[in-house]
Write an enzyme that holds these catalytic residues in place. Structure first.
Site, PDB file in Angstrom:
ATOM      1  N   GLU A   5       0.840  -1.212   0.000  1.00 19.59           N
ATOM      2  CA  GLU A   5       0.000   0.000   0.000  1.00 19.59           C
ATOM      3  C   GLU A   5       0.868   1.253   0.000  1.00 19.59           C
ATOM      4  OE1 GLU A   5      -3.744   0.318   2.270  1.00 19.59           O
ATOM      5  OE2 GLU A   5      -2.665   1.809   3.443  1.00 19.59           O
ATOM      6  N   ALA A  45     -20.244   1.239   3.456  1.00 20.00           N
ATOM      7  CA  ALA A  45     -19.399   0.823   2.334  1.00 20.00           C
ATOM      8  C   ALA A  45     -20.155  -0.120   1.397  1.00 20.00           C
ATOM      9  CB  ALA A  45     -18.137   0.156   2.868  1.00 20.00           C
ATOM     10  N   LYS A  64     -21.837  -6.695   2.775  1.00 19.41           N
ATOM     11  CA  LYS A  64     -20.862  -6.084   1.864  1.00 19.41           C
ATOM     12  C   LYS A  64     -20.512  -7.045   0.718  1.00 19.41           C
ATOM     13  CE  LYS A  64     -17.398  -4.064   4.341  1.00 19.41           C
ATOM     14  NZ  LYS A  64     -16.554  -2.974   4.900  1.00 19.41           N
ATOM     15  N   GLN A 107       5.263   5.338  15.337  1.00 17.32           N
ATOM     16  CA  GLN A 107       4.334   4.733  14.377  1.00 17.32           C
ATOM     17  C   GLN A 107       3.389   3.756  15.094  1.00 17.32           C
ATOM     18  OE1 GLN A 107       6.458   2.234  11.675  1.00 17.32           O
ATOM     19  NE2 GLN A 107       4.626   1.498  10.654  1.00 17.32           N
TER      20      GLN A 107
HETATM   21  P1  FAD Z   1     -18.448   0.029   6.749  1.00 12.87           P
HETATM   22  O1  FAD Z   1     -18.306  -1.285   6.050  1.00 12.87           O
HETATM   23  O2  FAD Z   1     -19.560   0.915   6.273  1.00 12.87           O
HETATM   24  O3  FAD Z   1     -18.599  -0.279   8.310  1.00 12.87           O
HETATM   25  C1  FAD Z   1     -18.642   0.773   9.265  1.00 12.87           C
HETATM   26  C2  FAD Z   1     -19.486   0.328  10.469  1.00 12.87           C
HETATM   27  O4  FAD Z   1     -20.851   0.145  10.071  1.00 12.87           O
HETATM   28  C3  FAD Z   1     -19.056  -1.025  11.056  1.00 12.87           C
HETATM   29  O5  FAD Z   1     -19.208  -0.954  12.445  1.00 12.87           O
HETATM   30  C4  FAD Z   1     -19.999  -2.036  10.451  1.00 12.87           C
HETATM   31  O6  FAD Z   1     -20.200  -3.155  11.300  1.00 12.87           O
HETATM   32  C5  FAD Z   1     -21.272  -1.222  10.272  1.00 12.87           C
HETATM   33  N1  FAD Z   1     -22.001  -1.581   9.031  1.00 12.87           N
HETATM   34  C6  FAD Z   1     -21.474  -1.767   7.803  1.00 12.87           C
HETATM   35  N2  FAD Z   1     -22.430  -2.036   6.898  1.00 12.87           N
HETATM   36  C7  FAD Z   1     -23.590  -2.030   7.581  1.00 12.87           C
HETATM   37  C8  FAD Z   1     -24.926  -2.222   7.198  1.00 12.87           C
HETATM   38  N3  FAD Z   1     -25.244  -2.460   5.916  1.00 12.87           N
HETATM   39  N4  FAD Z   1     -25.885  -2.118   8.173  1.00 12.87           N
HETATM   40  C9  FAD Z   1     -25.549  -1.838   9.443  1.00 12.87           C
HETATM   41  N5  FAD Z   1     -24.286  -1.646   9.870  1.00 12.87           N
HETATM   42  C10 FAD Z   1     -23.325  -1.728   8.955  1.00 12.87           C
HETATM   43  N6  FAD Z   1     -10.052   5.375   5.299  1.00 12.87           N
HETATM   44  C11 FAD Z   1      -9.869   6.420   4.433  1.00 12.87           C
HETATM   45  O7  FAD Z   1     -10.350   7.541   4.685  1.00 12.87           O
HETATM   46  N7  FAD Z   1      -9.148   6.252   3.271  1.00 12.87           N
HETATM   47  C12 FAD Z   1      -8.600   5.051   2.923  1.00 12.87           C
HETATM   48  O8  FAD Z   1      -7.952   4.943   1.868  1.00 12.87           O
HETATM   49  C13 FAD Z   1      -8.773   3.939   3.808  1.00 12.87           C
HETATM   50  N8  FAD Z   1      -8.279   2.710   3.503  1.00 12.87           N
HETATM   51  C14 FAD Z   1      -8.548   1.643   4.327  1.00 12.87           C
HETATM   52  C15 FAD Z   1      -8.101   0.365   3.949  1.00 12.87           C
HETATM   53  C16 FAD Z   1      -8.341  -0.727   4.774  1.00 12.87           C
HETATM   54  C17 FAD Z   1      -7.873  -2.107   4.341  1.00 12.87           C
HETATM   55  C18 FAD Z   1      -9.009  -0.555   6.024  1.00 12.87           C
HETATM   56  C19 FAD Z   1      -9.220  -1.727   6.943  1.00 12.87           C
HETATM   57  C20 FAD Z   1      -9.466   0.707   6.397  1.00 12.87           C
HETATM   58  C21 FAD Z   1      -9.251   1.813   5.551  1.00 12.87           C
HETATM   59  N9  FAD Z   1      -9.723   3.094   5.877  1.00 12.87           N
HETATM   60  C22 FAD Z   1      -9.534   4.152   5.014  1.00 12.87           C
HETATM   61  C23 FAD Z   1     -10.427   3.314   7.162  1.00 12.87           C
HETATM   62  C24 FAD Z   1     -11.973   3.112   7.031  1.00 12.87           C
HETATM   63  O9  FAD Z   1     -12.519   4.092   6.193  1.00 12.87           O
HETATM   64  C25 FAD Z   1     -12.551   3.190   8.449  1.00 12.87           C
HETATM   65  O10 FAD Z   1     -12.128   2.092   9.204  1.00 12.87           O
HETATM   66  C26 FAD Z   1     -14.067   3.413   8.559  1.00 12.87           C
HETATM   67  O11 FAD Z   1     -14.352   3.740   9.926  1.00 12.87           O
HETATM   68  C27 FAD Z   1     -14.917   2.190   8.217  1.00 12.87           C
HETATM   69  O12 FAD Z   1     -14.886   1.911   6.898  1.00 12.87           O
HETATM   70  P2  FAD Z   1     -15.587   0.580   6.304  1.00 12.87           P
HETATM   71  O13 FAD Z   1     -15.446   0.660   4.848  1.00 12.87           O
HETATM   72  O14 FAD Z   1     -15.128  -0.625   7.006  1.00 12.87           O
HETATM   73  O15 FAD Z   1     -17.110   0.900   6.708  1.00 12.87           O
END
Ligand code: FAD
Length: 286
Positions: free
Chosen positions: A17, A122, A162, A209
């Site tokens: 990454e 997401a 998802k 870090q």
């Molecule tokens: P979601 O999948 O939407 O989940 C968020 C919360 O909502 C969780 O508690 C989940 O259980 C709940 N949830 C999800 N879907 C539903 C649903 N349909 N109904 C009810 N509850 C639900 N952040 C950045 O800003 N830029 C980046 O480039 C970036 N890269 C990342 C790469 C990786 C591999 C990881 C692990 C994280 C990254 N992040 C990044 C951080 C990420 O945006 C945060 O962790 C954020 O808080 C959650 O994102 P998510 O996509 O997991 O959210």
């Protein structure tokens, strides 16, 4: 090339990454990082997306730079900074530059300003991306549970949504204790989710870090890693060497236990990724 195809074709994959620079800075240094990272021949390189979406152009440009080195790229995008129009424009710029893979994320809730709420989760973003073009879409997952989830099990229920919304693979949040990952994988598989999970490994090469990333993500720091940082944290070369050794051991143990897809959170340090890849060169080729 689509990451879903890479994951089908290869038994062991290693990806890295990089993150784009802050707004107002030059891309030249980042381009150098891209070419050094690409020279290591990872299976793909992901490019993160600034929380506010203000550096989306940089993400697309760097992903294009990755592709022009002959390596598949994975461009991140977040819900909190996307609406239909901005997403359409972003995906068009990716498509134009031959980028086929997108990591659909919610993003962290911004402090002091309203997030865009067109895509609450997401999963909503993943479904929209799938409807807008022929992209391979991935998502994030959390071996220790997302901090907002009530339990790991509830979080895995959300992962199922998802996957059903179009995600073809998940990349994990960093973790330092492989047993946590194995326990997560057992629960994940029991829920009947059948898409590949890529294990995210962050090599800790300096004490600050670890403090920063572990406190931001809530990741458990095992005693073994804490002691390494306590002993070597103020000796930069020793800390770097110990951090690379710790990450290498984690990766070898994961592959030995059948977790064959590894993503290195290389923190824009191609030299660190190079040493890890060198340490596992024979393992990678089995
Ligand atoms: P979601 O999948 O939407 O989940 C968020 C919360 O909502 C969780 O508690 C989940 O259980 C709940 N949830 C999800 N879907 C539903 C649903 N349909 N109904 C009810 N509850 C639900 N952040 C950045 O800003 N830029 C980046 O480039 C970036 N890269 C990342 C790469 C990786 C591999 C990881 C692990 C994280 C990254 N992040 C990044 C951080 C990420 O945006 C945060 O962790 C954020 O808080 C959650 O994102 P998510 O996509 O997991 O959210």
């Amino acid at each position: 090339m689509k990451i879903s195809d890479i994951l089908k074709q290869k038994e062991i994959t290693i990806s890295c990454e990089i993150f784009p620079p802050k707004l107002g800075t030059e891309l030249e240094q980042s381009r150098r990082i891209v070419s050094e990272m690409a020279a290591l021949k990872p299976d793909f390189i992901s490019v993160t997306y600034g929380a506010a979406g203000s550096t989306a152009g940089f993400t697309a440009e760097l992903a294009e730079a990755v592709e022009s080195c002959g390596i598949a790229s994975l461009a991140h995008v977040t819900c909190v900074s996307s609406d239909r129009e901005s997403l359409t424009d972003y995906l068009a710029s990716l498509k134009e530059n031959g980028i086929e893979n997108v990591l659909a994320l919610r993003g962290d809730m911004p402090q002091g300003r309203e997030p865009k709420r067109v895509y609450p989760h997401a999963s909503d973003l993943a479904a929209e991306i799938k409807s807008m073009g022929d992209f391979c879409v991935g998502g994030a997952c959390y071996p220790e549970g997302h901090p907002e989830a009530t339990s790991v099990s509830a979080d895995i229920d959300a992962l199922k949504i998802k996957a059903e919304s179009g995600c073809e693979f998940f990349t994990t949040q960093m973790f330092f204790d492989n047993d946590i990952m194995y326990s997560f994988m057992t629960k994940f598989q029991r829920k009947g989710i059948n898409i590949p999970v890529i294990a995210g490994i962050m090599p800790i090469t300096n004490a600050r870090q670890l403090q920063r990333s572990a406190s931001l993500s809530g990741t458990t720091v095992p005693r073994r890693l804490r002691e390494i940082v306590e002993r070597f944290g103020d000796k930069p070369s020793a800390m770097r060497q110990a951090g690379i050794a710790f990450a290498t051991e984690q990766i070898i143990d994961l592959i030995a236990n059948g977790v064959n897809n590894i993503h290195i959170y290389a923190m824009n340090k191609p030299d660190v990724a190079a040493e890890i890849l060198d340490n596992i060169s024979e393992i990678r080729g089995i």
